[in-house]
Enzyme design. Structure first.
Site, PDB file in Angstrom:
ATOM      1  N   LYS A 173     -46.634  -4.056  22.897  1.00 17.41           N
ATOM      2  CA  LYS A 173     -47.483  -2.354  23.732  1.00 17.41           C
ATOM      3  C   LYS A 173     -49.201  -2.767  24.255  1.00 17.41           C
ATOM      4  O   LYS A 173     -49.210  -2.234  25.118  1.00 17.41           O
ATOM      5  CB  LYS A 173     -47.586  -1.489  23.390  1.00 17.41           C
ATOM      6  CG  LYS A 173     -45.966  -1.661  21.989  1.00 17.41           C
ATOM      7  CD  LYS A 173     -45.558  -0.941  23.026  1.00 17.41           C
ATOM      8  CE  LYS A 173     -43.568  -0.967  22.797  1.00 17.41           C
ATOM      9  NZ  LYS A 173     -43.184  -2.218  22.524  1.00 17.41           N
ATOM     10  N   GLY A 237     -35.469 -16.968   2.157  1.00 17.08           N
ATOM     11  CA  GLY A 237     -34.437 -16.920   1.514  1.00 17.08           C
ATOM     12  C   GLY A 237     -32.840 -16.767   1.574  1.00 17.08           C
ATOM     13  O   GLY A 237     -32.577 -16.814   2.824  1.00 17.08           O
ATOM     14  N   GLY A 300     -32.444  -3.179  30.275  1.00 19.21           N
ATOM     15  CA  GLY A 300     -32.484  -2.323  29.152  1.00 19.21           C
ATOM     16  C   GLY A 300     -34.730  -2.829  28.943  1.00 19.21           C
ATOM     17  O   GLY A 300     -34.826  -2.559  29.380  1.00 19.21           O
ATOM     18  N   ILE A 302     -35.775  -3.840  26.704  1.00 19.52           N
ATOM     19  CA  ILE A 302     -36.865  -4.802  26.360  1.00 19.52           C
ATOM     20  C   ILE A 302     -37.375  -5.845  27.589  1.00 19.52           C
ATOM     21  O   ILE A 302     -38.779  -6.076  27.812  1.00 19.52           O
ATOM     22  CB  ILE A 302     -36.545  -5.947  25.255  1.00 19.52           C
ATOM     23  CG1 ILE A 302     -36.285  -5.902  24.399  1.00 19.52           C
ATOM     24  CG2 ILE A 302     -37.578  -7.799  25.590  1.00 19.52           C
ATOM     25  CD1 ILE A 302     -35.847  -6.230  23.244  1.00 19.52           C
ATOM     26  N   GLU A 305     -39.786  -3.108  29.641  1.00  8.14           N
ATOM     27  CA  GLU A 305     -41.087  -3.129  29.825  1.00  8.14           C
ATOM     28  C   GLU A 305     -41.979  -4.432  30.182  1.00  8.14           C
ATOM     29  O   GLU A 305     -42.874  -4.827  30.145  1.00  8.14           O
ATOM     30  CB  GLU A 305     -41.251  -2.928  28.200  1.00  8.14           C
ATOM     31  CG  GLU A 305     -41.193  -1.779  27.734  1.00  8.14           C
ATOM     32  CD  GLU A 305     -40.718  -1.371  26.396  1.00  8.14           C
ATOM     33  OE1 GLU A 305     -40.524  -0.416  25.425  1.00  8.14           O
ATOM     34  OE2 GLU A 305     -41.543  -2.327  25.138  1.00  8.14           O
ATOM     35  N   GLU A 321     -28.331  -6.623  36.162  1.00  6.24           N
ATOM     36  CA  GLU A 321     -27.353  -5.672  35.259  1.00  6.24           C
ATOM     37  C   GLU A 321     -26.069  -5.842  35.404  1.00  6.24           C
ATOM     38  O   GLU A 321     -26.064  -5.647  36.322  1.00  6.24           O
ATOM     39  CB  GLU A 321     -28.521  -4.488  34.787  1.00  6.24           C
ATOM     40  CG  GLU A 321     -27.909  -3.086  33.786  1.00  6.24           C
ATOM     41  CD  GLU A 321     -27.555  -3.779  32.973  1.00  6.24           C
ATOM     42  OE1 GLU A 321     -26.432  -4.011  31.945  1.00  6.24           O
ATOM     43  OE2 GLU A 321     -28.893  -4.316  32.213  1.00  6.24           O
ATOM     44  N   ASP A 431     -31.683  -3.577  11.464  1.00  3.78           N
ATOM     45  CA  ASP A 431     -31.620  -4.606  12.922  1.00  3.78           C
ATOM     46  C   ASP A 431     -29.839  -5.204  12.015  1.00  3.78           C
ATOM     47  O   ASP A 431     -28.935  -5.428  12.772  1.00  3.78           O
ATOM     48  CB  ASP A 431     -32.270  -5.213  13.426  1.00  3.78           C
ATOM     49  CG  ASP A 431     -33.020  -4.695  14.343  1.00  3.78           C
ATOM     50  OD1 ASP A 431     -33.454  -3.219  14.391  1.00  3.78           O
ATOM     51  OD2 ASP A 431     -33.988  -5.060  14.727  1.00  3.78           O
ATOM     52  N   HIS A 563     -53.234  25.261  25.624  1.00  3.48           N
ATOM     53  CA  HIS A 563     -53.157  24.729  27.518  1.00  3.48           C
ATOM     54  C   HIS A 563     -54.451  23.911  27.250  1.00  3.48           C
ATOM     55  O   HIS A 563     -56.039  24.756  27.117  1.00  3.48           O
ATOM     56  CB  HIS A 563     -52.605  26.623  27.877  1.00  3.48           C
ATOM     57  CG  HIS A 563     -52.975  26.379  29.088  1.00  3.48           C
ATOM     58  ND1 HIS A 563     -52.392  25.543  30.095  1.00  3.48           N
ATOM     59  CD2 HIS A 563     -54.326  26.318  30.187  1.00  3.48           C
ATOM     60  CE1 HIS A 563     -52.839  25.743  31.256  1.00  3.48           C
ATOM     61  NE2 HIS A 563     -54.149  26.530  31.249  1.00  3.48           N
TER      62      HIS A 563
END
EC number: 1.8.1.4
Length: 584
Positions: A173, A237, A300, A302, A305, A321, A431, A563
């Site tokens: 971003k 971990g 897509g 990612i 962008e 694609e 995820d 407005h």
């Protein structure tokens, strides 16, 4: 002569801060680079270090004071001896952590895992251990600490924040905003009467700005861990079973183990990623020069962008694609309009195609591309190839299968409605489980799970999870698409309003796109909202709120919107669902 300790630079556009907490008192001995005071802003929290060894002579401001960048915070007598008052300050975090181990009044105590006595430790190091410090993991850890649990979070990166803050949402971003500013200066400002004869790109400075923003955010999470008494267990971990994990092979026990390991970039078979000329999103964020030709494999979020970033900076962007459309899962009408606008910006599209081979050369990469349905192959030459074909659950090398934790065919951890795995006391969010791979979805799951473990009614409404594509124009959606409603057999009505008819959009010179509201034909309840246009990612919040609280299209239409604002387009689209739009 005393040395002045001043408010440091706090990042771009941040000019003031609030004094949060003094870590050193007058008379205390301090060492160079040792934190003296905490400062807080609406964007970040920082610790201001001592510039040299010495004794803190006096505070120039008090806790709670607002101070400007460059203002004097304290005076330090360089080289002077002082008391060891710092030991008292150092003891405070430990006391806080001890307090966190006891649930607050009115909060149910953490429930011990129902596990076989032979496997579950009787006494544990922590109430909750979260594996992964991305948005899902660190938010879950913070909420659990707020609820009175003794919490630790395992993270192997050098910084907290996971993929999102380090190599995902935040840096992308930052580059999107910088590249948008660069493009606007060269193409759009003249229409506003701002004539710039020569626009030059300083990519190194743009990348440095991005790194500064990433650093501020990751340090902010580290501050939040300290504030909430959360222990950062640095290392890799692995789950050993109920109540037991290891961190770099060192055993750690907990009543509740939460896996929030996130996701990794997916790859295509036969294509070797080197993060230099064949890159994932990670490498695409770190390019030191603008590629002349960029091929993006995957249409897509990612890919589009990051393709936008480098396209604005001068790259010729081609998107390959496999499907016959962009951004699958979005409303088809929006996707069609989106494609037209990207092509207008210079994107080349090869939809319904697949890459079968990638060969590195001295000049870059040669790709073999052919129709997905079969047909004549062709070659594409590129300086850089971005592989953006999605993400996969980060569930490998964590001991999950050895611990008996069930995974689905896509490597995601299988959980029930309360995020519990099939192994008692082990949970998963974000995820690494089923559902949209979105940072805010993971955050909501983290909060819900922490509250469930505290005996509260944590819940996530998956019909009210917004999605945003931060290109230009932005694309945002929440709820069902028209295609999904037709498939379900749901009768619906549509209200649509173009930004061309919105006064603020005209003033901004940003009139591409529209707002579409889908409402139940019988009850008028809002079922889905889809926006393509300026500030779509901000406007979608109102629609998400409407769906979360079961609002009708008329409810949105009867709310007074300021407005002139872009938000009036949402109101007009909602009115349009009943044929009542006022300004079209």
């Amino acid at each position: 002569m005393p040395v002045e300790i001043k408010v440091p630079s706090l990042g771009e556009s941040v000019t003031t801060a609030t004094v949060g907490k003094w870590l050193k008192q007058p008379g205390d001995a301090v060492k160079a680079d040792e934190p003296v005071v905490e400062l807080e802003t609406d964007k970040v929290s920082v610790e201001v270090p001592a510039p040299a060894d010495g004794r803190l002579e006096s505070h120039a401001v008090a806790e709670g004071d607002e101070v400007d960048v460059g203002a004097v915070l304290a005076l330090l007598e360089k080289g002077a001896a002082g008391t060891t008052g710092g030991a008292k300050a150092a003891a405070q975090p430990a006391a806080k952590a001890e307090e966190k181990a006891t649930p607050a009044a009115g909060v149910a105590a953490p429930k011990a895992a129902a596990t076989p006595a032979a496997e579950a430790p009787k006494e544990t190091d922590y109430d909750v251990v979260v594996i992964g410090a991305g948005p899902g993991g660190y938010v879950c850890a913070i909420r659990a600490a707020q609820l009175g649990f003794k919490v630790a979070c395992v993270e192997k990166r050098e910084t907290l924040g996971g993929t999102c803050l380090n190599v995902g949402c935040i840096p992308s971003k930052a580059l999107l905003q910088s590249s948008e500013n660069y493009h606007a200066a060269g193409h759009d400002f003249a229409a506003h009467g701002v004539v710039i004869d020569s626009v030059k790109l300083d990519l190194a400075k743009m990348q440095a700005r991005k790194a500064e923003i990433v650093g501020a955010n990751t340090k902010g999470v580290e501050y939040l861990f300290k504030k909430n008494g959360i222990t950062w267990l640095k290392g890799h971990g692995k789950v050993e079973g109920t109540g037991r994990i290891t961190v770099d092979d060192k055993p750690v026990t907990a009543k509740h183990i939460i896996i929030a390991s996130g996701s990794d970039s997916a790859n295509l078979s036969g294509i070797e990623i080197d993060e230099k000329v064949i890159v994932t999103s990670t490498g695409a964020l770190e390019l030191s020069s603008v590629p002349k030709r960029l091929v993006v494999i995957g249409g897509g979020v990612i890919g589009l962008e990051l393709g936008s970033v480098w396209g604005r900076l001068g790259a010729e962007v081609t998107v390959v694609e496999f499907l016959d459309r962009l951004v699958p899962g979005t409303d088809k009408e929006v996707a069609t309009q989106f494609q037209k606008l990207l092509v207008k910006q210079g994107f080349k599209m090869k939809l319904g195609h697949k890459v079968t081979k990638a060969e590195k050369t001295k000049k870059g990469v040669v790709l073999s591309v052919e129709p997905a349905a079969g047909g004549q192959a062709e070659t594409l030459e590129a300086d850089v190839v971005l592989v953006a074909v999605g993400r996969t659950a980060a569930s490998k090398n964590m001991g999950l299968e050895e611990a008996g934790i069930e995974l689905d065919k896509r490597g995601r951890i299988v959980t029930d409605a309360h995020f519990a795995t099939n192994v008692p006391g082990v949970y998963a969010i974000g995820d690494v489980i089923a559902g949209p791979m979105l940072a805010h979805k993971a955050e909501e799951e983290g909060v819900a799970l922490a509250e469930i473990l505290a005996g509260q009614a944590g819940h996530v409404n998956y019909d009210a999870i917004p999605g945003v594509i931060y290109t230009w124009p932005e694309v945002a959606s929440v709820g069902f698409t028209e295609e999904q409603l037709k498939e379900k057999g749901t009768e619906y009505k549509t209200g649509k309003f173009p930004f061309m008819a919105n006064g603020r959009a005209r003033a901004l010179g940003m009139t591409d796109g529209f707002v579409k509201v889908l409402a139940c034909k019988k009850t008028d309840r809002v079922l889905g909202v889809h926006i393509i246009g300026p500030a779509a990612g901000e406007l979608i919040a109102e629609a998400t709120m409407a769906i979360e609280f079961g609002a009708s299209a008329e409810d949105i239409g009867r709310v007074c919107h300021a407005h002139p604002t872009l938000s009036e387009a949402v109101k007009e689209a909602a009115l349009g669902a009943d044929g009542r739009s006022l300004n079209i």
